[in-house]
Design a protein around this motif. Sequence first.
Motif, PDB file in Angstrom:
ATOM      1  N   ARG A 141       0.800  -1.144  -0.040  1.00 42.48           N
ATOM      2  CA  ARG A 141       0.133   0.025   0.084  1.00 42.48           C
ATOM      3  C   ARG A 141       0.816   1.344  -0.080  1.00 42.48           C
ATOM      4  O   ARG A 141       1.169   1.666   1.189  1.00 42.48           O
ATOM      5  CB  ARG A 141      -0.811   0.036   1.158  1.00 42.48           C
ATOM      6  N   ASP A 142       1.237   1.544  -1.194  1.00 40.54           N
ATOM      7  CA  ASP A 142       2.154   2.619  -1.296  1.00 40.54           C
ATOM      8  C   ASP A 142       1.871   3.894  -2.235  1.00 40.54           C
ATOM      9  O   ASP A 142       2.718   4.643  -2.865  1.00 40.54           O
ATOM     10  CB  ASP A 142       3.481   2.357  -1.707  1.00 40.54           C
ATOM     11  N   ASP A 146      -1.116   7.461   0.913  1.00 39.60           N
ATOM     12  CA  ASP A 146      -0.829   6.584   1.835  1.00 39.60           C
ATOM     13  C   ASP A 146       0.587   6.681   2.510  1.00 39.60           C
ATOM     14  O   ASP A 146       0.732   6.635   3.690  1.00 39.60           O
ATOM     15  CB  ASP A 146      -0.944   5.262   1.427  1.00 39.60           C
ATOM     16  N   ARG A 147       1.660   6.983   1.509  1.00 39.03           N
ATOM     17  CA  ARG A 147       2.948   7.288   2.031  1.00 39.03           C
ATOM     18  C   ARG A 147       3.195   8.595   3.016  1.00 39.03           C
ATOM     19  O   ARG A 147       3.738   8.359   3.997  1.00 39.03           O
ATOM     20  CB  ARG A 147       3.939   7.538   0.822  1.00 39.03           C
ATOM     21  N   HIS A 150       1.505   7.561   6.192  1.00 39.81           N
ATOM     22  CA  HIS A 150       2.110   6.768   6.999  1.00 39.81           C
ATOM     23  C   HIS A 150       3.485   7.394   7.583  1.00 39.81           C
ATOM     24  O   HIS A 150       3.735   7.022   8.781  1.00 39.81           O
ATOM     25  CB  HIS A 150       2.631   5.617   5.929  1.00 39.81           C
TER      26      HIS A 150
END
Length: 181
Positions: A141-142, A146-147, A150
Motif C-alpha cells: 500500500r504505497d 498513503d506514504r 504513513h
Amino acid sequence: MSLPYAILTALLEKPSSGLELTRRFDKSIGYFWSATHQQIYRELGKLEVAGLIRALPAGRPTRGQRKEYEVLPAGRDELTAWVAKEEDPKPVRSALLLRMRAAAVVGPQGLEDELRRHLALHEEQLREYEQIEERDFPAGRDGAQDRLRHLVLRGGIELETFWIGWITEALDAMENLPEQD
C-alpha cells in the motif's frame, strides 16, 4: 493556529458533520492535534463565514438535522498555501522535563513513580500506533497519500520510542543517584 487547517484537511478527505469530525479526530488527527467538540463546531462556523467551507444541502428538511460540510475552492487554496508556508519549530513544553529540572533542586522524591506512570502511558501509545500501522499500512500500500499518512504515523511511533528510551534512561540514572545533601 492549526485547527482550521486540520479541519480543512479532514473535510477534503471526506465531507463530514461536526460530530463525524470529532469522531475522526479521535481516531487520527487527534493523535497529534487534538480539539474538543466545541472547538470544532466553533471553527466550522468561522470557516463557513470566511467562505472556505459550506454546509451541503440537506436531502429533506428536518428539525435538528446535522449539517455536513465540504471544502470550497477557496478553502483548498488556503490549505495549499498553508502547507507551503514557512514555520519555525516550536520549543518543547513538557511538565515532565520541568519536574526533572525541579528535582535537581528539591530532590527526586516521588518523581520515580511519575516517570514509571509516563513510561507505561508511552508504551501503551506505542502499541496503539503499531497496531494502526499493521492494520492501515500493509505491504504494497504505497500510493502518494498513503506514504504521507504513513510518515505521519511513523513520526508518532518515533516520538513514543524516544520518550520510552529517555524515561528508561532517566529511571536508570535515578537508581544511581548519590544521596541528596
